[in-house]
Motif scaffolding. Structure first.
Motif, PDB file in Angstrom:
ATOM      1  N   PRO A 163       0.996  -1.036   0.041  1.00  0.00           N
ATOM      2  CA  PRO A 163      -0.135  -0.129  -0.016  1.00  0.00           C
ATOM      3  C   PRO A 163       0.790   1.177  -0.028  1.00  0.00           C
ATOM      4  CG  PRO A 163      -0.282  -1.237   2.190  1.00  0.00           C
ATOM      5  CD  PRO A 163       0.764  -2.057   1.048  1.00  0.00           C
ATOM      6  N   GLU A 164       0.443   2.250  -0.716  1.00  0.00           N
ATOM      7  CA  GLU A 164       1.152   3.603  -0.806  1.00  0.00           C
ATOM      8  C   GLU A 164       0.420   4.719  -0.205  1.00  0.00           C
ATOM      9  OE1 GLU A 164       2.153   6.876  -4.231  1.00  0.00           O
ATOM     10  OE2 GLU A 164       2.252   4.791  -4.790  1.00  0.00           O
ATOM     11  N   THR A 165      -1.019   4.965  -0.529  1.00  0.00           N
ATOM     12  CA  THR A 165      -1.753   5.990   0.021  1.00  0.00           C
ATOM     13  C   THR A 165      -3.185   5.587   0.112  1.00  0.00           C
ATOM     14  OG1 THR A 165      -0.254   7.714  -1.115  1.00  0.00           O
ATOM     15  CG2 THR A 165      -2.292   8.121  -0.423  1.00  0.00           C
ATOM     16  N   CYS A 166      -3.855   6.121   0.907  1.00  0.00           N
ATOM     17  CA  CYS A 166      -5.368   5.889   1.108  1.00  0.00           C
ATOM     18  C   CYS A 166      -5.897   7.325   1.513  1.00  0.00           C
ATOM     19  CB  CYS A 166      -5.474   4.924   2.174  1.00  0.00           C
ATOM     20  SG  CYS A 166      -7.289   4.609   2.643  1.00  0.00           S
ATOM     21  N   GLN A 167      -6.920   7.716   0.726  1.00  0.00           N
ATOM     22  CA  GLN A 167      -7.594   8.753   0.823  1.00  0.00           C
ATOM     23  C   GLN A 167      -9.198   8.809   0.814  1.00  0.00           C
ATOM     24  OE1 GLN A 167      -5.142  10.709  -2.220  1.00  0.00           O
ATOM     25  NE2 GLN A 167      -5.110  12.482  -0.813  1.00  0.00           N
ATOM     26  N   LEU A 168      -9.717   9.548   1.549  1.00  0.00           N
ATOM     27  CA  LEU A 168     -11.206   9.788   1.421  1.00  0.00           C
ATOM     28  C   LEU A 168     -11.490  11.063   1.016  1.00  0.00           C
ATOM     29  CD1 LEU A 168     -12.293   8.451   4.897  1.00  0.00           C
ATOM     30  CD2 LEU A 168     -12.999   7.362   2.825  1.00  0.00           C
ATOM     31  N   PHE A 169     -12.716  10.921   0.020  1.00  0.00           N
ATOM     32  CA  PHE A 169     -13.037  12.096  -0.700  1.00  0.00           C
ATOM     33  C   PHE A 169     -14.743  12.077  -0.591  1.00  0.00           C
ATOM     34  CE2 PHE A 169      -9.273  10.891  -2.681  1.00  0.00           C
ATOM     35  CZ  PHE A 169      -8.526  12.206  -2.820  1.00  0.00           C
ATOM     36  N   SER A 170     -15.208  13.524  -0.605  1.00  0.00           N
ATOM     37  CA  SER A 170     -16.686  13.710  -0.802  1.00  0.00           C
ATOM     38  C   SER A 170     -16.860  14.301  -2.277  1.00  0.00           C
ATOM     39  CB  SER A 170     -17.174  14.844   0.233  1.00  0.00           C
ATOM     40  OG  SER A 170     -16.891  14.061   1.502  1.00  0.00           O
ATOM     41  N   LEU A 171     -18.012  13.819  -2.815  1.00  0.00           N
ATOM     42  CA  LEU A 171     -18.477  14.120  -4.055  1.00  0.00           C
ATOM     43  C   LEU A 171     -18.747  15.607  -4.271  1.00  0.00           C
ATOM     44  CD1 LEU A 171     -19.318  13.239  -7.211  1.00  0.00           C
ATOM     45  CD2 LEU A 171     -21.531  12.889  -6.285  1.00  0.00           C
TER      46      LEU A 171
END
Length: 185
Positions: free
Chosen positions: A167-175
Motif C-alpha cells: 500500500p502507498e496512499t489511502c484517501q477519502l473524498f466527498s463528491l
C-alpha cells in the motif's frame, strides 16, 4: 465502469477527478493530445498550482457495484512480486461482498496503463512531475463511517500486505460534482 478505461488525477490531498472514457486509445488520440497541448488560459494559470499530482490512465481490472456515491475511498498500491493474480482474485471476492454492505455501493480495482505519447504542454506547465499509481482501489459509498471501517479492516495496511500488496496512499473524498456527456458538450 462500463468500458474499462479511465483517466484519473489526484492533486495534492485535495482533489480526486475520474473521467470515464469510451476507449483507452482516446488518451493518445490526436484531438485529446491537441487539447493537452493547447491548454485554456484557466488551465495555464492553475496547472502550476497543482502539487503532488498523481495522474493515472487505467484499465478496469475488476468492478462490482455502483461508482457514483457521496464518498469515495481511494487506495493506491502495487502487488508484491508474483502476487498480482492472487491479489486480484482476493480483491474481486472482497468487491462482491463489500458492495452488499450498508453504506457501500461498489468496489473497483484499476491498473495503470499509460498511453504512448510525448510529454504535453499541460505536463510541462506542471513541471513534468506527474506520478502514476500502479493499482488503484476505489470504493464508493454513501456512509463515511462504513468506508472508514473498511479502511481500518479489510483494506488496512496490514490486511493489504497480508494479501500481497504494497500500500502507498489511502484517501477519502466527498463528491463535489458529477457530469455526463450532455453536461459538458
Amino acid at each position: 465502469f462500463t468500458n474499462n478505461n479511465l483517466d484519473m488525477a489526484v492533486s495534492g490531498e485535495g482533489f480526486f477527478v475520474m473521467y470515464e472514457l469510451e476507449d483507452h486509445a482516446v488518451l493518445a488520440s490526436a484531438p485529446y493530445v491537441a487539447r493537452l497541448n493547447a491548454p485554456t488560459p484557466w488551465s495555464t494559470k492553475m496547472m502550476p498550482l497543482h502539487r503532488n499530482m498523481v495522474r493515472t490512465q487505467c484499465q478496469v481490472v475488476h468492478s462490482h457495484g455502483g461508482v457514483t456515491a457521496r464518498h469515495a475511498l481511494t487506495l493506491r498500491c502495487s502487488p508484491a512480486e508474483g502476487q498480482a493474480e492472487a491479489l486480484q482474485r482476493q480483491l474481486a471476492a472482497l468487491a462482491e461482498s463489500v458492495s452488499q454492505r450498508p453504506g457501500i455501493v461498489g468496489l473497483h480495482v484499476l491498473r495503470h496503463e499509460a498511453p504512448a505519447m510525448a510529454a504535453t504542454t499541460e505536463q510541462k506547465i506542471r513541471g513534468n512531475a506527474d506520478r502514476a499509481a500502479d493499482w488503484i482501489i476505489v470504493v464508493s459509498g454513501y456512509d463515511l463511517d462504513a468506508l472508514r471501517k473498511l479502511e481500518g479492516e479489510e483494506l488496512s495496511e496490514a490486511s493489504l500486505r497480508a494479501s500481497g500488496a504494497w500500500p502507498e496512499t489511502c484517501q477519502l473524498f466527498s463528491l463535489a460534482y458529477t457530469a455526463i456527456p450532455p453536461d459538458v458538450l
